[in-house]
Design an enzyme around this catalytic site. Structure first.
Site: not given
Length: 222
Positions: A117, A142
């Site tokens: 991320h 995500e």
């Protein structure tokens, strides 16, 4: 308890096997974009294996014909392989590694980026893997709230954040209508049908697109 839940959330709420860690609103998003692929011979790639629970969840949801691949930097994750589940060990920010993965697997129908991320990881993975997603496939990134976290290289309106980076996708999607040389039709324009932004998630749905045109029908009123 499970009456109003889709099958993914039912699996999650009943899970006693390997650990799965998800935000509560993700299941409806997954089901909305993934449901059409169920019980088909498809290829799935998830970046970020962790404890392997989500790979088992996908296997249960998509059925016996789905081929599921995972990527993780932790060597122990290799032990989580099972029937129809294969795991590659390497970094999602290593372009050479991602190119090797592409050479090793079929075109991807569903790609889920649930890796580290950071802004670099998100962008490198997209740049290296998006072209290996099938012509009617789905790319889902995500936990994009990290785009607002400085520790991950993000920050509100920060140029290097993945959110700011992905805002260019909106322009690419509409490039057929551009009258300026700075915005030209590219491969993204020709291969993407839609963008879907949610809290912490971006879904890119692909479809081969020709230049749009408009038509008229009926009689004029005046």
């Amino acid at each position: 308890m499970h009456d109003n839940m889709n099958d993914l959330e039912k699996y999650f709420r009943s899970n006693t096997d390997r650990l799965i860690h998800k935000w509560n609103h993700y299941f409806d998003i997954y089901d909305r974009h993934f449901n059409r692929f169920r019980n088909k011979d498809i290829t799935i790639l998830e970046i970020g294996v962790s404890h392997g629970g989500s790979l088992q969840m996908w296997k249960n949801y998509f059925g016996k014909d789905a081929k599921i691949y995972g990527i993780d930097i932790e060597p122990k994750c290799k032990e989580l392989e099972e029937e129809n589940v294969k795991i590659f060990i390497g970094s999602q920010s290593d372009r050479n590694f991602l190119q090797e993965v592409k050479r090793s697997i079929p075109k991807i129908d569903i790609l889920i980026d649930d890796g580290g991320h950071t802004m670099e990881q998100l962008k490198v993975s997209f740049e290296e893997l998006f072209d290996h997603v099938s012509s009617d496939g789905v790319y889902l990134a995500e936990d994009l709230h990290t785009s607002y976290w400085k520790g991950y290289g993000g920050g509100y309106k920060k140029r290097n954040s993945f959110i700011e980076y992905s805002k260019n996708f909106i322009d690419y999607l509409n490039a057929y209508h551009s009258k300026q040389k700075k915005l030209k039709v590219n491969e993204f324009t020709r291969s993407v049908d839609s963008l879907h932004y949610y809290d912490s998630i971006l879904v890119v749905e692909k479809r081969i697109k020709n230049e749009p045109y408009h038509e008229k029908s009926g009689k004029p009123s005046f």
